[in-house]
Design an enzyme around this catalytic site. Sequence first.
Site, PDB file in Angstrom:
ATOM      1  CG  ASN A  40       8.191   4.672  -7.597  1.00  0.00           C
ATOM      2  OD1 ASN A  40       8.492   5.814  -7.928  1.00  0.00           O
ATOM      3  ND2 ASN A  40       8.769   3.608  -8.121  1.00  0.00           N
ATOM      4  CB  CYS A  51       2.337   2.366  -6.122  1.00  0.00           C
ATOM      5  SG  CYS A  51       2.589   0.668  -6.679  1.00  0.00           S
ATOM      6  CD  GLU A  53      -0.201   4.572  -9.272  1.00  0.00           C
ATOM      7  OE1 GLU A  53       0.749   4.267  -8.511  1.00  0.00           O
ATOM      8  OE2 GLU A  53      -0.287   4.151 -10.438  1.00  0.00           O
ATOM      9  CB  CYS A  87      -2.458   1.668  -7.906  1.00  0.00           C
ATOM     10  SG  CYS A  87      -0.917   1.731  -6.982  1.00  0.00           S
TER      11      CYS A  87
HETATM   12  N1  THU Z   1       4.791   1.383  -9.421  1.00  0.00           N
HETATM   13  C1  THU Z   1       4.034   2.485  -9.111  1.00  0.00           C
HETATM   14  O1  THU Z   1       4.513   3.397  -8.429  1.00  0.00           O
HETATM   15  N2  THU Z   1       2.776   2.549  -9.571  1.00  0.00           N
HETATM   16  C2  THU Z   1       2.190   1.585 -10.335  1.00  0.00           C
HETATM   17  O2  THU Z   1       0.986   1.620 -10.533  1.00  0.00           O
HETATM   18  C3  THU Z   1       3.029   0.549 -10.944  1.00  0.00           C
HETATM   19  C4  THU Z   1       4.297   0.270 -10.204  1.00  0.00           C
HETATM   20  C5  THU Z   1       6.146   1.291  -8.875  1.00  0.00           C
HETATM   21  C6  THU Z   1       6.291   0.268  -7.771  1.00  0.00           C
HETATM   22  C7  THU Z   1       7.771  -0.033  -7.831  1.00  0.00           C
HETATM   23  O3  THU Z   1       8.449   0.929  -7.044  1.00  0.00           O
HETATM   24  C8  THU Z   1       8.139   0.197  -9.294  1.00  0.00           C
HETATM   25  O4  THU Z   1       7.058   0.902  -9.872  1.00  0.00           O
HETATM   26  C9  THU Z   1       8.359  -1.076 -10.067  1.00  0.00           C
HETATM   27  O5  THU Z   1       7.270  -1.930  -9.942  1.00  0.00           O
END
Ligand code: THU
Length: 130
Positions: A40, A51, A53, A87
């Site tokens: 992320n 994110c 993903e 995602c």
């Molecule tokens: N986050 C992800 O990278 N993937 C997900 O599927 C859930 C959330 C990240 C986004 C943000 O940078 C942090 O987690 C908190 O929400």
Amino acid sequence: MQDLVMAAIAARSKAHAPYSKFFVGAAMRDEHGHVHAGCNIENAAYPQGWCAEPSAISHLIMSGGMRITEVVVMGNGNTLCTPCGGCRQKIREFASGDVKIHCCTEQGQLIRTFTLDELLPASFGPENLK
Ligand code: THU
């Protein structure tokens, strides 16, 4: 699956998450067996962050992959970090419903495995536009 876990751990270590402090790593296998990972990347203008993903999907596509065949995701500690709603839909674009999404601890221990269909039932996908 261990190669995906190692790639997700390495990707998570690069996460840029100074605001949430929630560090996420994702790794995906493509139809050629190659592994692509991402983290992320948050932004001071909060909604501009993204994110782990989509970071991994971007690498997969740019490397010539077109299908996601297996996924590993991990967040902080032992918390179950499933892909967020957006995602799930992004994964759906390149994956069939039976694709496994392994949610692991930050150390790489498996917590729970879901299929994409379990996380995104009755989903809308490319076939709906044919
Ligand atoms: N986050 C992800 O990278 N993937 C997900 O599927 C859930 C959330 C990240 C986004 C943000 O940078 C942090 O987690 C908190 O929400």
